[in-house]
Design a protein around this motif. Structure first.
Motif, mmCIF file in Angstrom:
data_model
loop_
_atom_site.group_PDB
_atom_site.id
_atom_site.type_symbol
_atom_site.label_atom_id
_atom_site.label_comp_id
_atom_site.label_asym_id
_atom_site.label_seq_id
_atom_site.Cartn_x
_atom_site.Cartn_y
_atom_site.Cartn_z
ATOM 1 N N HIS A 20 0.870 -1.189 0.000
ATOM 2 C CA HIS A 20 0.000 0.000 0.000
ATOM 3 C C HIS A 20 0.898 1.227 0.000
ATOM 4 C CE1 HIS A 20 -4.031 1.873 1.350
ATOM 5 N NE2 HIS A 20 -3.227 2.868 0.975
ATOM 6 N N SER A 21 1.101 1.786 -1.192
ATOM 7 C CA SER A 21 1.905 3.003 -1.296
ATOM 8 C C SER A 21 1.142 4.064 -2.060
ATOM 9 C CB SER A 21 3.247 2.716 -1.987
ATOM 10 O OG SER A 21 3.060 2.523 -3.381
ATOM 11 N N HIS A 22 1.614 5.297 -1.892
ATOM 12 C CA HIS A 22 1.133 6.437 -2.677
ATOM 13 C C HIS A 22 2.375 7.232 -3.089
ATOM 14 C CE1 HIS A 22 -3.179 5.941 -1.821
ATOM 15 N NE2 HIS A 22 -2.813 5.601 -0.595
ATOM 16 N N LEU A 23 2.941 6.888 -4.219
ATOM 17 C CA LEU A 23 4.175 7.545 -4.643
ATOM 18 C C LEU A 23 3.964 9.020 -4.960
ATOM 19 C CD1 LEU A 23 5.848 4.785 -6.863
ATOM 20 C CD2 LEU A 23 6.459 5.472 -4.544
ATOM 21 N N PHE A 24 2.714 9.429 -5.174
ATOM 22 C CA PHE A 24 2.441 10.830 -5.486
ATOM 23 C C PHE A 24 2.065 11.649 -4.246
ATOM 24 C CE2 PHE A 24 2.556 8.979 -9.586
ATOM 25 C CZ PHE A 24 2.942 9.998 -10.455
ATOM 26 N N LEU A 25 2.259 11.074 -3.060
ATOM 27 C CA LEU A 25 2.090 11.810 -1.813
ATOM 28 C C LEU A 25 3.417 11.869 -1.071
ATOM 29 C CD1 LEU A 25 -1.266 10.381 -0.391
ATOM 30 C CD2 LEU A 25 -0.923 12.591 -1.521
ATOM 31 N N HIS A 26 3.548 12.850 -0.194
ATOM 32 C CA HIS A 26 4.683 12.895 0.717
ATOM 33 C C HIS A 26 4.146 13.215 2.111
ATOM 34 C CE1 HIS A 26 5.028 17.438 0.600
ATOM 35 N NE2 HIS A 26 4.459 17.241 -0.579
ATOM 36 N N PRO A 27 4.973 13.064 3.159
ATOM 37 C CA PRO A 27 4.455 13.094 4.531
ATOM 38 C C PRO A 27 3.607 14.326 4.841
ATOM 39 C CG PRO A 27 6.681 12.262 4.548
ATOM 40 C CD PRO A 27 6.410 12.697 3.138
ATOM 41 N N TYR A 28 2.523 14.071 5.569
ATOM 42 C CA TYR A 28 1.556 15.129 5.864
ATOM 43 C C TYR A 28 2.101 16.166 6.839
ATOM 44 C CZ TYR A 28 -1.845 11.856 3.809
ATOM 45 O OH TYR A 28 -2.528 11.006 2.964
ATOM 46 N N ASN A 29 3.169 15.852 7.562
ATOM 47 C CA ASN A 29 3.768 16.868 8.428
ATOM 48 C C ASN A 29 4.644 17.826 7.628
ATOM 49 O OD1 ASN A 29 5.756 14.915 7.959
ATOM 50 N ND2 ASN A 29 6.747 15.255 9.938
ATOM 51 N N GLU A 30 4.875 17.518 6.355
ATOM 52 C CA GLU A 30 5.549 18.448 5.447
ATOM 53 C C GLU A 30 4.527 19.358 4.768
ATOM 54 O OE1 GLU A 30 9.066 15.240 4.196
ATOM 55 O OE2 GLU A 30 7.675 15.985 2.676
ATOM 56 N N THR A 31 3.502 18.741 4.216
ATOM 57 C CA THR A 31 2.429 19.468 3.534
ATOM 58 C C THR A 31 1.150 18.674 3.735
ATOM 59 O OG1 THR A 31 4.003 20.165 1.827
ATOM 60 C CG2 THR A 31 1.665 20.482 1.345
ATOM 61 N N SER A 32 0.074 19.333 4.111
ATOM 62 C CA SER A 32 -1.182 18.623 4.343
ATOM 63 C C SER A 32 -1.679 17.961 3.065
ATOM 64 C CB SER A 32 -2.246 19.591 4.861
ATOM 65 O OG SER A 32 -2.658 20.480 3.825
ATOM 66 N N TRP A 33 -2.528 16.947 3.242
ATOM 67 C CA TRP A 33 -3.083 16.249 2.070
ATOM 68 C C TRP A 33 -3.835 17.227 1.177
ATOM 69 C CZ3 TRP A 33 -8.076 15.329 0.225
ATOM 70 C CH2 TRP A 33 -8.170 14.366 -0.788
ATOM 71 N N ASP A 34 -4.674 18.068 1.752
ATOM 72 C CA ASP A 34 -5.426 19.043 0.951
ATOM 73 C C ASP A 34 -4.489 19.911 0.118
ATOM 74 O OD1 ASP A 34 -7.718 18.061 2.139
ATOM 75 O OD2 ASP A 34 -8.506 20.039 2.662
ATOM 76 N N ASP A 35 -3.425 20.413 0.737
ATOM 77 C CA ASP A 35 -2.525 21.306 0.015
ATOM 78 C C ASP A 35 -1.721 20.569 -1.052
ATOM 79 O OD1 ASP A 35 -3.437 23.463 1.407
ATOM 80 O OD2 ASP A 35 -1.646 23.735 2.639
ATOM 81 N N GLN A 36 -1.415 19.299 -0.810
ATOM 82 C CA GLN A 36 -0.740 18.539 -1.869
ATOM 83 C C GLN A 36 -1.636 18.416 -3.097
ATOM 84 O OE1 GLN A 36 1.500 14.943 -0.762
ATOM 85 N NE2 GLN A 36 1.354 15.563 1.388
ATOM 86 N N VAL A 37 -2.912 18.136 -2.861
ATOM 87 C CA VAL A 37 -3.854 17.966 -3.977
ATOM 88 C C VAL A 37 -4.142 19.293 -4.669
ATOM 89 C CG1 VAL A 37 -6.211 17.265 -4.582
ATOM 90 C CG2 VAL A 37 -4.903 15.930 -2.910
ATOM 91 N N LEU A 38 -4.290 20.357 -3.897
ATOM 92 C CA LEU A 38 -4.764 21.628 -4.447
ATOM 93 C C LEU A 38 -3.664 22.618 -4.826
ATOM 94 C CD1 LEU A 38 -7.789 22.346 -2.077
ATOM 95 C CD2 LEU A 38 -7.859 21.472 -4.430
ATOM 96 N N LYS A 39 -2.493 22.523 -4.180
ATOM 97 C CA LYS A 39 -1.493 23.577 -4.343
ATOM 98 C C LYS A 39 -0.182 23.111 -4.961
ATOM 99 C CE LYS A 39 -3.326 26.337 -0.524
ATOM 100 N NZ LYS A 39 -3.020 27.005 0.776
ATOM 101 N N GLU A 40 -0.021 21.808 -5.156
ATOM 102 C CA GLU A 40 1.176 21.314 -5.827
ATOM 103 C C GLU A 40 0.826 20.936 -7.265
ATOM 104 O OE1 GLU A 40 3.483 19.497 -1.899
ATOM 105 O OE2 GLU A 40 2.767 18.127 -3.446
#
Length: 425
Positions: free
Chosen positions: A86-106
């Motif tokens: 179970h991986s998500h290579l297109f995510l990085h740790p949420y303490n770096e950037t929140s999930w919402d901001d990864q989806v909306l701002k990256e």
């Protein structure tokens, strides 16, 4: 122009020779460790002969081709390349950037650049295959990443990709209090049987190796997790995907969503945080495996302030109880940590926690190799050290059947007969 610049950067980063890739002229290697974990048992004194991209012979070998390159792995254990479930290579740790901001701002370019680095880190950690369960807003870019790895453009693991994943309309994020604002969603939304059928077929057509559905999510009246798809919808998904030879996996944390998924005959249930003895018994009877993703849950608790030297929060205590019930039931456990919630390359964290939560080290090694291969439908090529299978092989210092943390001490990474990392030279 900015997009072009980012993709030039991706190429330069991926091409940087931090770890060389080598293939000898004869294509024949003799690997000589102290012991071999063959995917099921530890075998003392075995050797492994690799020719081109296949395992040719294993055991206490005597008939060695003179042209074979010998790799001395004294003091080390040889294993099948591990499989991250179970991986998500297109995510990085949420303490770096929140999930919402990864989806909306990256940007998609930035997320792809990160995924290139994540793929490389995963491979160098000894995980030669990943089941990547959704790009979380990055569309079909996992299929493109998989192709780039296959072509040899970048180093990375073999990938089984879910592409967008599927959620019930209105259940998933990101969300806004401004209802007129149409935000990018982290997965494909469907509203009913017809849309579900069409979306599954669309994702298959765009490169999905499997179909992932969110069987529940935090859309209850008070923000609690609640089921999203009916048994009939989940059964239809299994029927459509199965007709093309693909499996269905379901995110589910509530007992009711887990029950519906098990009754529908999905392949695995992801998370299963609130599973009960009755639910796990049902899963076992239906041949549905559990991917517990313990590491992600602990990581999220840490991001919220929990320190490991402090009393565990309620969600961790409940997870330990539910996982103990899963072990007692005999349900099949696959190894997958939901990596991406925490740092890529730290995949071994889930293996260590599985031991901490009650599994034996040898059981965890099986889960990360032969069990994952069996459940994911790739055991005809991967998951064991056996003649005729692909030469995805790693070596570690010490014996991980005694101390699971030895799995972190990677000294050799071979994928498809190519050496990506070798500290024995």
């Amino acid at each position: 122009m900015r997009v072009v610049t980012v993709f030039i950067l991706i190429f330069l980063i991926a091409s940087k020779p931090i770890h060389s890739q080598t293939k000898n002229a004869t294509g024949i290697y003799l690997l000589q460790p102290d012991r071999v974990f063959d995917g099921e048992q530890m075998q003392e004194g075995w050797q492994v002969l690799v020719r081109d991209n296949k395992i040719e012979a294993v055991g206490k070998l005597t008939n060695i081709p003179p042209e074979a390159i010998k790799i001395n792995l004294k003091g080390k254990t040889l294993l099948p390349g591990m499989i991250e479930g179970h991986s998500h290579l297109f995510l990085h740790p949420y303490n770096e950037t929140s999930w919402d901001d990864q989806v909306l701002k990256e940007s998609r370019a930035e997320r792809t650049a990160r995924a290139v680095m994540h793929a490389k880190a995963t491979l160098m950690a000894g995980f030669t295959t990943v089941r990547d369960l959704g790009t979380e807003g990055a569309a079909y870019d996992d299929a493109g990443l998989k192709t780039a790895i296959i072509k040899g453009i970048i180093p990375g693991p073999r990938m089984l990709v879910a592409t967008k994943a599927i959620v019930a309309t209105g259940s998933y994020g990101p969300k806004s209090d401004v209802t007129e604002l149409q935000l990018l969603r982290g997965a494909a939304e469907v509203g009913g049987m017809e849309e579900l059928t069409a979306e599954i077929r669309l994702q298959i057509g765009n490169g999905a190796d499997l179909i992932k559905l969110y069987g529940d999510y935090r859309w209850g009246r008070k923000g609690e997790a609640a089921p999203t798809f009916s048994i009939e919808e989940l059964t239809r998904a299994v029927e459509i995907a199965g007709g093309s030879g693909r499996k269905v996996v379901v995110h589910a944390t509530t007992p009711e969503a887990m029950r519906r998924a098990a009754m529908a005959g999905v392949s695995t249930i992801e998370h299963g945080d609130d599973g009960t003895p009755e639910i796990f018994a049902l899963m076992k009877s239906k041949g549905v495996a559990l991917c517990a993703t313990i590491a992600a849950g602990e990581a999220v608790s840490e991001y919220r302030g929990w320190k490991r030297n402090e009393p565990a929060p309620a969600r961790i205590i409940e997870k330990r109880k539910s996982f103990a019930a899963a072990l007692a039931s005999g349900v099949t456990i696959v190894m997958g940590g939901d990596v991406g919630v925490y740092i890529h390359g730290d995949n071994a964290r889930e293996m260590e926690l599985l031991v901490d939560y009650g599994m034996k080290p040898l059981e965890v090694l099986r889960s990360a190799t032969s069990v994952n291969a069996d459940v994911f439908g790739i055991s005809d090529e991967l998951g064991r050290i056996r003649p005729g299978l692909l030469a995805d092989i790693i070596a570690v210092e010490g014996n991980p059947a005694i101390s699971i943390s030895a799995i972190r001490k990677i000294t050799l990474v071979m994928k498809d007969g190519v050496i990506y990392h070798n500290l024995s030279r």
